[in-house]
Design a protein around this motif. Structure first.
Motif, mmCIF file in Angstrom:
data_model
loop_
_atom_site.group_PDB
_atom_site.id
_atom_site.type_symbol
_atom_site.label_atom_id
_atom_site.label_comp_id
_atom_site.label_asym_id
_atom_site.label_seq_id
_atom_site.Cartn_x
_atom_site.Cartn_y
_atom_site.Cartn_z
ATOM 1 N N THR A 68 -3.408 -10.314 4.589
ATOM 2 C CA THR A 68 -2.054 -10.276 4.665
ATOM 3 C C THR A 68 -1.430 -11.710 4.215
ATOM 4 O O THR A 68 -0.553 -11.706 3.413
ATOM 5 N N VAL A 106 3.042 -11.351 -3.507
ATOM 6 C CA VAL A 106 4.462 -10.989 -3.472
ATOM 7 C C VAL A 106 5.374 -12.091 -3.822
ATOM 8 O O VAL A 106 6.184 -11.836 -4.435
ATOM 9 N N LYS A 123 8.635 -6.269 -8.575
ATOM 10 C CA LYS A 123 8.830 -6.326 -7.137
ATOM 11 C C LYS A 123 9.693 -4.859 -7.249
ATOM 12 O O LYS A 123 9.370 -3.982 -6.351
ATOM 13 N N ARG A 144 6.994 -2.094 -7.261
ATOM 14 C CA ARG A 144 6.349 -1.820 -5.944
ATOM 15 C C ARG A 144 7.320 -1.395 -4.717
ATOM 16 O O ARG A 144 6.800 -0.372 -4.144
ATOM 17 N N THR A 145 8.569 -1.498 -4.811
ATOM 18 C CA THR A 145 9.493 -1.186 -3.908
ATOM 19 C C THR A 145 9.667 0.332 -4.115
ATOM 20 O O THR A 145 9.780 1.136 -3.089
ATOM 21 N N THR A 146 9.895 0.614 -5.323
ATOM 22 C CA THR A 146 9.910 2.130 -5.804
ATOM 23 C C THR A 146 8.800 3.009 -5.280
ATOM 24 O O THR A 146 8.694 4.097 -4.833
ATOM 25 N N ALA A 147 7.372 2.414 -5.386
ATOM 26 C CA ALA A 147 6.297 3.158 -5.137
ATOM 27 C C ALA A 147 5.984 3.385 -3.518
ATOM 28 O O ALA A 147 5.870 4.500 -3.090
ATOM 29 N N ASN A 148 6.571 2.221 -2.830
ATOM 30 C CA ASN A 148 6.519 2.222 -1.540
ATOM 31 C C ASN A 148 7.384 3.289 -1.033
ATOM 32 O O ASN A 148 7.318 4.034 0.036
ATOM 33 N N LYS A 149 8.622 3.393 -1.478
ATOM 34 C CA LYS A 149 9.507 4.463 -1.211
ATOM 35 C C LYS A 149 9.107 5.853 -1.265
ATOM 36 O O LYS A 149 9.199 6.663 -0.190
ATOM 37 N N LYS A 150 8.644 6.198 -2.401
ATOM 38 C CA LYS A 150 8.102 7.395 -2.776
ATOM 39 C C LYS A 150 6.829 7.832 -1.727
ATOM 40 O O LYS A 150 6.828 9.033 -1.259
ATOM 41 N N ARG A 151 5.971 6.768 -1.443
ATOM 42 C CA ARG A 151 4.928 7.034 -0.372
ATOM 43 C C ARG A 151 5.493 7.155 0.779
ATOM 44 O O ARG A 151 4.956 8.190 1.645
ATOM 45 N N MET A 152 6.371 6.638 1.340
ATOM 46 C CA MET A 152 6.956 6.851 2.614
ATOM 47 C C MET A 152 7.584 8.113 2.646
ATOM 48 O O MET A 152 7.685 8.918 3.851
#
Length: 413
Positions: free
Chosen positions: A4, A11, A19, A22-30
């Protein structure tokens, strides 16, 4: 160093481009994970999210709360601006297309299309539908549509809805006399007769005891009552435990009507006062205990002309009215009602207008007594019964050749 901590360190070092990636990839994954959830898991996730949100808001400081609210306001402002911008673009595109169509068409072709027999017949049918919708079935008689909930006329092209007795009964609690009394703190005395029983009877619809409904509403062949759109929308099953519809009788509009007043003269002969037939506009204005506006009733006439007139209201100082309320109550009705004759009149027209403007003493006194002693209207509380009948102020020029016509057509005049 834990995973962590390493992640946080990475980050902190990443560039704005990294950044965003990474944020876009996280949104797609969610989004992919959420799409695979069933309805039950979705509801559980929403409930957990609501709990976390409520706990977070309960523990936030005043500065954090103000920051959150300001961000919400800004986000809503941007959303509204975006919607307005899209609507404006769509409107302009539509307008451009319409203008292009008009430019491509010949004006004569457009007029021909608008004035075609098919369009004219369609417009006639539509007009006749509204003209004849007040007709009583199987007769040549007409009767206006009145809403069963608010007792108001359904005019023009407003849709007429229909309510069944069963649907009305579903809302008994919110339209009942007992609920009305409870809200307005009208206490029942079991030892005496209810002084407002006449009012409840006035709004009693057969088959719906102890409910405030309009007896003037029409009933169709399916045993349903006419209803306006506003009240119909407010009579949904989901609102049966809510407050009464906004304009309904049960929402403080139980006004009732003045009954026929019977009185005897000195010779013992009975006379009946019908408010609709016997009470003039001047008498109505003079009976009002408090007048927020002054009244001017202007009349015009002349040879070959029938008498015509109009009302005019003028502003009055409400502070003065309030300060002199006690004086008004104990000095009988003060003059704020004027009848004005302007222009040319025939002698008979002058006499008729003067007679129409005179207030009948018997009608005035007996109506005032009814309002003071029996109506229960708070505006007439502590008002003294007048010893003399007030009269309006009549404004007119002295009759001479410049304002008097010779009668030419008595029937029309």
């Amino acid at each position: 160093m834990t995973s962590t901590e390493r992640m946080r360190k990475l980050v902190c070092r990443e560039t704005p481009e990294q950044k965003e990636k990474r944020t876009t990839a996280n949104k797609k994954r969610m989004a992919t994970m959420r799409s695979k959830l069933n309805d039950k898991k979705k509801n559980i996730r929403r409930e957990e999210q609501k709990k976390r949100q409520s706990i977070g808001r309960a523990n936030e400081s005043p500065e954090q709360k103000e920051l959150r609210l300001s961000k919400d306001r800004e986000a809503k402002r941007k959303k509204r601006a975006s919607v307005r911008s899209k609507e404006k673009v769509n409107f302009n595109n539509k307008r451009t297309k319409q203008q292009q169509v008009v430019d491509d068409c010949d004006v004569n072709d457009i007029l021909e299309e608008l004035l075609s027999d098919e369009d004219i017949n369609k417009a006639k049918e539509e007009a006749l539908k509204y003209l004849h919708r007040t007709q009583i079935e199987d007769t040549d008689l007409h009767k206006a549509h009145v809403c069963v909930i608010c007792d108001m006329f359904i005019l023009g092209v407003e849709d007429v809805k229909w309510l069944s007795s069963e649907k009305i009964e579903q809302h008994r609690n919110r339209l009942s006399v007992s609920k009305y009394k409870e809200f307005y703190n009208i206490l029942d005395d079991k030892n005496t007769e209810d002084p407002l029983q006449d009012l409840w009877d006035y709004y009693h619809l057969p088959g719906h005891k102890e409910m405030l409904l309009s007896k003037r509403a029409r009933k169709n062949s399916k045993e349903k009552y006419s209803c306006c759109c506003g009240c119909f929308n407010a009579m949904r099953a989901s609102r049966k435990d809510k407050k009464p519809p906004k304009m309904s009788i049960a929402n403080g509009f139980a006004i009732g009507a003045v009954p026929l007043i019977i009185w005897k003269d000195d010779d013992g002969i009975e006379h009946v006062i019908d408010v609709e037939e016997n009470v003039t506009d001047v008498t109505r204005a003079l009976i009002a205990p408090i007048r927020t506006h002054g009244y001017v009733m202007a009349f015009t006439g002349g040879a070959h002309k029938s008498i015509q007139g109009h009302y005019q209201f003028f502003e009055m100082d409400l502070n003065t009215i309030g300060a002199s309320l006690h004086h008004i109550k104990h000095s009988h009705k003060k003059q704020h009602v004027y009848c004005m004759m302007s222009g040319r009149f025939t002698p008979s027209q002058r006499r008729r207008i003067s007679n129409e403007c005179k207030v009948d003493m018997n009608i005035y006194n007996h109506l005032t007594k009814w309002f003071v002693q029996k109506s229960g209207h708070p505006g007439f509380k502590d008002i003294l019964i007048p010893e003399e009948c007030p009269q309006p102020t009549i404004i007119q020029d002295k009759a001479d050749n410049n304002n008097t016509d010779t009668s030419r057509n008595p029937e029309e005049e």
